[in-house]
Design a protein around this motif. Sequence first.
Motif, short mmCIF file in Angstrom:
data_model
loop_
_atom_site.label_atom_id
_atom_site.label_comp_id
_atom_site.label_asym_id
_atom_site.label_seq_id
_atom_site.Cartn_x
_atom_site.Cartn_y
_atom_site.Cartn_z
N UNK A 1 0.81 -1.26 -0.01
CA UNK A 1 -0.71 -0.03 0.32
C UNK A 1 1.13 1.60 -0.19
N UNK A 2 2.37 1.50 0.93
CA UNK A 2 2.19 2.36 1.50
C UNK A 2 3.24 3.38 -0.05
N UNK A 3 4.53 2.26 -0.71
CA UNK A 3 5.12 3.02 -1.94
C UNK A 3 3.99 3.02 -3.31
N UNK A 4 3.10 2.36 -2.90
CA UNK A 4 2.68 2.69 -4.47
C UNK A 4 1.61 3.66 -4.38
N UNK A 5 1.16 3.87 -3.53
CA UNK A 5 0.17 5.25 -2.68
C UNK A 5 1.56 6.54 -3.22
N UNK A 6 2.78 6.08 -2.65
CA UNK A 6 3.92 7.21 -3.19
C UNK A 6 3.35 7.65 -4.76
N UNK A 7 4.11 6.36 -5.02
CA UNK A 7 3.84 6.51 -6.99
C UNK A 7 2.53 7.03 -7.48
N UNK A 8 1.52 7.37 -6.57
CA UNK A 8 -0.11 7.55 -7.05
C UNK A 8 0.26 9.30 -6.79
N UNK A 9 0.64 9.36 -5.92
CA UNK A 9 0.74 10.57 -5.40
C UNK A 9 1.88 11.37 -6.32
N UNK A 10 2.73 10.80 -6.93
CA UNK A 10 3.92 11.48 -7.50
C UNK A 10 3.44 10.84 -8.69
N UNK A 11 2.48 10.50 -9.41
CA UNK A 11 1.44 10.81 -10.81
C UNK A 11 1.21 12.06 -10.82
#
Length: 392
Positions: A108-118
């Motif tokens: 959840x956490x690192x992929x959520x950061x990736x979504x935020x960055x997108x």
Amino acid sequence: MPPVLNIIALATFAASLSTRALDPVLPHVASDFAVSIAAAAGFASVFAFTFAIVQPVLGAAADLFGKARLVIVCLVLLGLANILGALSSSFPLLFASRILAGIGAGGVFPIALGLTSDLVAPNKRQVAIGRTLAGSMTGNLLGASLSGLIGDFLGWRGVLAVLGLLAVVASVAVAVGFRGGALKRAPAKVDLSVLSHGYRTIFANPNARICYPAVFIEGCCVLGLFPYVASFLFEQGVTSLSISGLVIAGFAVGGLFYTLSVSRLLPRLGVNVMMISGAVLMALQLAIIAFGPRWQFQAVNFIFMGWGFYMLHGSLQVFASELSVEARATALSLHSFFFFMGQTVGPVAYGFGILNAGKIPALLTSAVIIVALGFVCAGLLRQSRPADVDAT
């Protein structure tokens, strides 16, 4: 800032709640299954190690199949794992459920950061990531205390059941929030050449050679200290575990202060000064804790340590998000992998240092390393366009 960031923060909050879910109720778990406290405490280790080891795999999967889609899958897995744990009839089954929970939370956490960055342009990304971190920090802060409160009324099985339901609710929220193109696009075909190209792009970037070792060192020197906080307080005659928990919770409070202040500090200080300031602030707190002040002062120290930590760590997350565009989730998952591996090595390193050199030399050495790390990161990390930016 896109309103959907609130949903991403909710996802990280729900995942972070489960991280320390069983800590306050371990005596009841041990009693129910007739095992030792030491055996029951293994849940924390297996959760953290599983969290770390799945990062590269889940990050690559997110880049292939879609970040929002995989966050939903991981939240559902986390929720079902917690509910399965609540229904466990044996210690091995509960242990297996914590492994599954570690996989779910780890995605959840690192992929959520990736979504935020997108979703956010680079010049606003550190502030946006700060908001995502707020969800995680709040979850970390409330996880143990909420579990203890629920445990008083519903027992440890009730704790896992409630947190499992919260994770499933968060998965529904993400599905609703990203019901547009992010979920409707067909998954990419599995192509190992795409994965290998993503890894080559990431590690060809000079910033990767600084970011990943840096977060490993952070995990060792800062988070590696946490298992020893209670024993340090015991040496002063403070034997209340609730006080130890309160002191450590100050770190998460400092993280929340960072999320509230980053939008003001970043324009005034710039990223390089922020990294150096964060490192110096952390080092000062490590040095103060080395000399064993009263627990009230240590609680304040941990607030400042958390604030300084995220000034450096949040900056490193932004650099990691710019290592690659097409493989952004992979880059951020590797960032999380190295960080949690640092947390795995850190307690061992501290134990060796305290045993052979003593508490004060061990903590002062960590303080020096952290200051050096801040200056190295500020001197060597450079804002740059990802090599695959034109491919998107």
